[in-house]
Write a protein that holds these residues in place. Sequence first.
Motif, mmCIF file in Angstrom:
data_model
loop_
_atom_site.group_PDB
_atom_site.id
_atom_site.type_symbol
_atom_site.label_atom_id
_atom_site.label_comp_id
_atom_site.label_asym_id
_atom_site.label_seq_id
_atom_site.Cartn_x
_atom_site.Cartn_y
_atom_site.Cartn_z
ATOM 1 N N GLY A 67 0.838 -1.192 0.000
ATOM 2 C CA GLY A 67 0.000 0.000 0.000
ATOM 3 C C GLY A 67 0.869 1.236 0.000
ATOM 4 N N PRO A 68 0.579 2.229 0.822
ATOM 5 C CA PRO A 68 1.320 3.500 0.781
ATOM 6 C C PRO A 68 2.807 3.352 1.080
ATOM 7 C CG PRO A 68 -0.725 3.737 1.990
ATOM 8 C CD PRO A 68 -0.549 2.272 1.761
ATOM 9 N N MET A 69 3.625 4.059 0.277
ATOM 10 C CA MET A 69 5.057 4.121 0.536
ATOM 11 C C MET A 69 5.345 5.354 1.380
ATOM 12 S SD MET A 69 8.382 4.557 -1.907
ATOM 13 C CE MET A 69 8.305 6.342 -1.834
ATOM 14 N N VAL A 70 6.272 5.231 2.314
ATOM 15 C CA VAL A 70 6.641 6.331 3.200
ATOM 16 C C VAL A 70 8.053 6.788 2.860
ATOM 17 C CG1 VAL A 70 6.916 7.073 5.591
ATOM 18 C CG2 VAL A 70 5.186 5.356 5.010
ATOM 19 N N LEU A 71 8.207 8.068 2.525
ATOM 20 C CA LEU A 71 9.524 8.629 2.223
ATOM 21 C C LEU A 71 9.658 9.946 2.967
ATOM 22 C CD1 LEU A 71 12.134 8.199 0.604
ATOM 23 C CD2 LEU A 71 11.133 9.584 -1.223
ATOM 24 N N THR A 72 10.485 9.959 4.005
ATOM 25 C CA THR A 72 10.594 11.117 4.902
ATOM 26 C C THR A 72 11.926 11.838 4.735
ATOM 27 O OG1 THR A 72 11.384 9.639 6.655
ATOM 28 C CG2 THR A 72 9.025 10.108 6.580
ATOM 29 N N SER A 73 12.427 11.920 3.527
ATOM 30 C CA SER A 73 13.766 12.464 3.265
ATOM 31 C C SER A 73 13.905 13.930 3.662
ATOM 32 C CB SER A 73 14.091 12.332 1.776
ATOM 33 O OG SER A 73 14.017 10.989 1.356
ATOM 34 N N ARG A 74 15.107 14.263 4.106
ATOM 35 C CA ARG A 74 15.441 15.662 4.334
ATOM 36 C C ARG A 74 15.676 16.375 3.007
ATOM 37 N NH1 ARG A 74 17.185 13.371 9.164
ATOM 38 N NH2 ARG A 74 16.989 14.761 10.994
ATOM 39 N N TYR A 75 16.206 15.653 2.015
ATOM 40 C CA TYR A 75 16.429 16.232 0.687
ATOM 41 C C TYR A 75 16.504 15.121 -0.345
ATOM 42 C CZ TYR A 75 21.265 14.980 1.878
ATOM 43 O OH TYR A 75 22.391 14.305 2.258
ATOM 44 N N GLU A 76 16.092 15.444 -1.548
ATOM 45 C CA GLU A 76 16.168 14.545 -2.693
ATOM 46 C C GLU A 76 16.307 15.399 -3.947
ATOM 47 O OE1 GLU A 76 16.178 11.277 -2.861
ATOM 48 O OE2 GLU A 76 15.389 10.593 -0.929
ATOM 49 N N GLY A 77 16.681 14.761 -5.056
ATOM 50 C CA GLY A 77 16.556 15.408 -6.354
ATOM 51 C C GLY A 77 15.152 15.105 -6.851
ATOM 52 N N PHE A 78 15.014 13.919 -7.399
ATOM 53 C CA PHE A 78 13.695 13.402 -7.755
ATOM 54 C C PHE A 78 13.736 11.910 -7.447
ATOM 55 C CE2 PHE A 78 10.210 11.759 -10.017
ATOM 56 C CZ PHE A 78 9.339 12.798 -10.316
ATOM 57 N N PRO A 79 13.053 11.470 -6.397
ATOM 58 C CA PRO A 79 13.187 10.080 -5.947
ATOM 59 C C PRO A 79 12.537 9.074 -6.883
ATOM 60 C CG PRO A 79 11.575 11.256 -4.612
ATOM 61 C CD PRO A 79 12.201 12.268 -5.517
ATOM 62 N N MET A 80 13.344 8.191 -7.456
ATOM 63 C CA MET A 80 12.825 7.147 -8.348
ATOM 64 C C MET A 80 11.882 6.205 -7.607
ATOM 65 S SD MET A 80 13.648 7.393 -11.505
ATOM 66 C CE MET A 80 13.301 5.725 -12.072
ATOM 67 N N THR A 81 12.074 6.065 -6.302
ATOM 68 C CA THR A 81 11.200 5.174 -5.542
ATOM 69 C C THR A 81 9.753 5.660 -5.559
ATOM 70 O OG1 THR A 81 11.834 6.349 -3.512
ATOM 71 C CG2 THR A 81 12.987 4.290 -4.022
ATOM 72 N N VAL A 82 9.557 6.964 -5.699
ATOM 73 C CA VAL A 82 8.200 7.508 -5.784
ATOM 74 C C VAL A 82 7.565 7.143 -7.125
ATOM 75 C CG1 VAL A 82 6.845 9.640 -5.920
ATOM 76 C CG2 VAL A 82 8.574 9.364 -4.132
ATOM 77 N N LEU A 83 8.334 7.292 -8.209
ATOM 78 C CA LEU A 83 7.816 6.889 -9.521
ATOM 79 C C LEU A 83 7.476 5.399 -9.527
ATOM 80 C CD1 LEU A 83 10.020 8.742 -12.184
ATOM 81 C CD2 LEU A 83 7.775 9.360 -11.300
#
Length: 353
Positions: A253-269
């Motif tokens: 189900g939902p993915m959790v990504l709590t990064s302080r910084y990213e460029g463009f996270p491939m894990t979201v795509l």
Amino acid sequence: MKLLHVTATHLKPDGGVPVVLKELSYWQNEIENVSSMVISLVSPVDDMESKYFKYVPSEKFESFIIEFAPDFVILHSFYYLNYNYTVKILLKYNIPYFIEPHGSFGQAAMKKSYFKKKIANNTIFKKQLKNAFGFIFLNDAEKKDSVYHTSHDLIIPNGINVDKEKYKKNDNQVIFYFIGRYDIMHKGLDYMFEALDILDKQRYTFTFNLWGSGSDKTIDFIKNKIKRYDYLTVNFNFSIYGVEKDIILEQCGPMVLTSRYEGFPMTVLEAWKYGNPCIVTPGTNVFEEVVDNNIGWGVQLNAKSIANGMIKAAEDYMKDRTNYITSCKEYVINNYNWKVIAEKSILSFKSLK
């Protein structure tokens, strides 16, 4: 048009930037009158299994440039000494180059080892920055957050290949997950686990699966945290790849990504590809995109906000699960198909000619 992508990282077929370069170069070459190559300055390219990749050590870079004669060069990532020589040669032959920082120009990224970076940027890497024709950002949020800009900056997002329709199971439960590098500071895992502490104290019985790799110290930290939960079910796993990854994440189900910084996270795509909405912090650079398109939930980088976000996500997802799955898949197909991204990238470069 001839484009040359340059990387100074060790190439692994499961790595973020190498995967992006493999797909982008392939689809750019599918466009009429476009030739796109990727060269590695430091690593053999056999594992990439692409005819558009070539290993060109620094001492052979000049002869390669003379023969290939690119219209534009893109240096991927930053803080590589190898690029100093690369830039010297490009300037010698008046070839414009871009730097694509992949998140390293953001405010939060720059604050990490701030004084070292400030000194390095004004000495060792000054020539790279000063003479860049432009910078390439992965989305508008990364561009706005960058400490560096030029008048020729471009936005070229990452893309993803979307497989044929699959169908989820486990429709009677919510399975949260995190996938990526186990990095406490970068990925905000400290706040994420503080949020899990809150949820466990409130006796929530969520399932949370973790997949990734990291240092022994970080892995020990995670495993010790997991042992303390009485109500949550938190499962530690190492990285997964290929078909196994597709099958398993499709059922989450939902993915959790709590990064302080990213460029463009491939894990979201990837999450959207699997039909998984995302819980994201502003540092992921997709906060507004997630909220505006109802393909996830935005939370602030603090434990209480993350915990409350997970509670709301569980409620929303169970009420409207099918719509979230459909919306995520349709959104990524319509906006991040590699063919579309490649075509837009070439139009962007042509606009500068």
